[in-house]
Write an enzyme that holds these catalytic residues in place. Structure first.
Site, mmCIF file in Angstrom:
data_model
loop_
_atom_site.group_PDB
_atom_site.id
_atom_site.type_symbol
_atom_site.label_atom_id
_atom_site.label_comp_id
_atom_site.label_asym_id
_atom_site.label_seq_id
_atom_site.Cartn_x
_atom_site.Cartn_y
_atom_site.Cartn_z
ATOM 1 N N HIS A 126 -3.633 7.200 3.644
ATOM 2 C CA HIS A 126 -5.057 6.955 3.373
ATOM 3 C C HIS A 126 -5.947 7.309 4.558
ATOM 4 C CE1 HIS A 126 -4.115 3.846 -0.037
ATOM 5 N NE2 HIS A 126 -3.820 5.084 -0.368
ATOM 6 N N PHE A 365 2.595 1.925 1.045
ATOM 7 C CA PHE A 365 2.517 2.553 2.358
ATOM 8 C C PHE A 365 1.202 3.285 2.612
ATOM 9 C CE2 PHE A 365 6.793 3.102 0.412
ATOM 10 C CZ PHE A 365 7.360 1.958 0.964
ATOM 11 N N CYS A 366 0.109 2.773 2.095
ATOM 12 C CA CYS A 366 -1.200 3.426 2.239
ATOM 13 C C CYS A 366 -1.125 4.890 1.825
ATOM 14 C CB CYS A 366 -1.718 3.299 3.676
ATOM 15 S SG CYS A 366 -2.468 1.704 4.021
ATOM 16 N N ALA A 367 -0.380 5.130 0.755
ATOM 17 C CA ALA A 367 -0.283 6.477 0.182
ATOM 18 C C ALA A 367 -0.191 6.313 -1.327
ATOM 19 C CB ALA A 367 0.937 7.206 0.729
ATOM 20 N N CYS A 447 -0.035 -2.210 5.338
ATOM 21 C CA CYS A 447 -0.219 -0.773 5.119
ATOM 22 C C CYS A 447 0.986 -0.018 5.650
ATOM 23 C CB CYS A 447 -1.497 -0.324 5.790
ATOM 24 S SG CYS A 447 -2.004 1.324 5.314
#
Length: 449
Positions: A126, A365-367, A447
């Protein structure tokens, strides 16, 4: 004074990290050595880094324009750190090294300097997906070859000012051919920024050799968790952009203000233009020390061996699936993400911690766009094991054996979702070993770059 605060070869092995012998409690009452397989989120400090910061602490003082001896020492340490970090990433002679809080901060700083739209892939963390203020997100194809072809077309049709790409996926560890991508971008008149948060802890980064225009990375991924990151790259955009923060240290001179509160400001050039306020001297020194130690400590071949054992072991377990983005990728850093059929990712991670003393990451995973495509699990999440300095083959075997036992026998403890996260119920482990008090209320979603 340089000799007092310089790197000290021989004080510790280059690869030794703090907490290597940490023992943690299990819900059964036992204590075991902690297997930290969550290095992609945050890595412990190198022992050499912690020692270097301890040496610097007695001298800690203000920097820039301070007449005191300690202030002059810290100013020298900070500016020398720029040179060291620049060498670590292969910076060109005229590149600028700007200290930030982390990779996210560095990319957001650059976002305010880009004079046009930004193209990026949907596989990005992100930080490299959301920071940019205009442009397009391109869906990555199922192969690297096809993704490069799509990038070439998008660069020619969109005419972006900047192409933002990851150096290594924080989800799968897969690498993109950065030199080839940079050549494609430059041919279309675009610059390239690389999110190297996951790449730099595992592989050399050389922006001069590859032609990359900007690189961003974090100290807390690079075994220097002291709250600093860095943006390194070409000066021109950084020198003419509005300061990232307005305040002391970013100016040459200020006159006024007038009756309307306006002031005439002469802003300093980069890097100081974007470093208003008191800088994180300890963080910069820690990052520089890590950059001195790491080149001699990295062992891609050893990591490849560990990764092979981990993936081979996980794939041998029925119902366990490892994730990939590109079917033709051949190069990866030591990161593996997997799902266990019928088991929520959060439950798997809680079980590994509570019953085996293994630390992994779970979630998206902030993806989020990438996980939505590749996870294929009920909750859309997965489990990530990330290896690095200090990881042993025993740690890998412990993880594989623990997942195998989970699939065959199920967990040996009861688990439930508590405050939004899977947890053992009850959890007899001491939640406050440092005696600082336990938090109340739901935890903030993690995250992990």
């Amino acid at each position: 004074m340089t000799a007092v605060l310089s790197a000290r070869p021989g004080v510790c092995a280059p690869a030794s990290v703090t907490g290597a012998d940490l023992r943690v409690p299990l819900v059964t009452g036992e204590h075991v050595r902690y297997a930290n397989l969550d290095l992609a989120a945050s890595a412990p400090a190198l022992t050499a880094v912690a020692d270097h910061v301890a040496d610097l602490l007695p001298y800690y003082a203000s920097v820039h324009r301070g007449a005191g001896y300690a202030s002059q020492v810290c100013t020298g340490v900070l500016e020398q750190a720029r040179e060291t970090v620049g060498r670590f990433v292969g910076a060109r002679a005229d590149d600028v090294v700007v200290f930030t809080r982390n990779t996210t901060d560095a990319l957001n700083l650059l976002a305010g300097c880009v004079p046009g739209p930004v193209l990026r892939l949907d596989v990005e963390h992100h930080a490299n997906l959301l920071a940019w203020r205009s442009g397009r997100v391109l869906r990555a194809a199922g192969t690297i070859e096809r993704t490069l072809a799509d990038l070439r077309h998008a660069l020619r049709t969109d005419r972006p000012a900047l192409l933002a790409v990851t150096g290594a996926s924080n989800v799968t560890g897969e690498l993109l051919p950065l030199a080839e991508i940079t050549a494609l971008a430059h041919a279309a008149g675009a610059r390239v920024v690389v999110d190297a948060a996951q790449l730099a802890p595992h592989r050399p980064v050389d922006i001069g050799a590859t032609g990359i225009d900007y690189v961003a990375l974090s100290g807390h991924k690079l075994y220097a968790p002291y709250g600093v990151g860095v943006l390194v790259g070409r000066r021109d955009w950084l020198d003419v952009a509005a300061p990232y923060l307005a305040g002391g240290g970013a100016v040459n001179a200020v006159s006024g203000p007038d009756e309307h509160g306006a002031a005439e400001v002469s802003w300093a050039p980069a890097p100081h233009r974007h470093e208003a306020g008191t800088p994180n001297v300890l963080g910069a020194a820690a990052l520089a020390e890590a950059c001195r130690v790491l080149p001699g400590a990295l062992s891609p071949d050893h990591e490849a061996t560990l990764l092979h054992h981990l993936e081979t072991g996980l794939r041998s377990i029925p119902g366990v699936r490892t994730l990939r983005i590109w079917s033709d990728s051949t190069d990866r850093v030591a990161v593996t993400t997997f799902v266990v059929d019928g088991r929520p990712a959060g439950l798997v991670a809680a079980y590994l911690s509570a019953e085996h003393g293994i630390g992994v990451r779970d979630g998206k995973f902030c993806a989020h766009p990438l996980l939505a495509r590749v996870a294929g699990s009920a909750d859309g999440g997965a489990v990530r094991a990330s290896l690095g300095l200090g990881t042993s083959l025993d740690d890998v075997h412990r993880l594989v054996d623990a997942v195998d036992r989970l699939v065959i026998d199920g967990p040996g403890w009861d688990y439930a979702v508590v405050d939004g996260r899977w947890s053992p119920v009850p959890d007899p482990r001491d939640a406050d070993p440092l005696g600082i008090g336990t938090p109340t209320g739901p935890a903030r979603p993690g995250c992990g770059h």
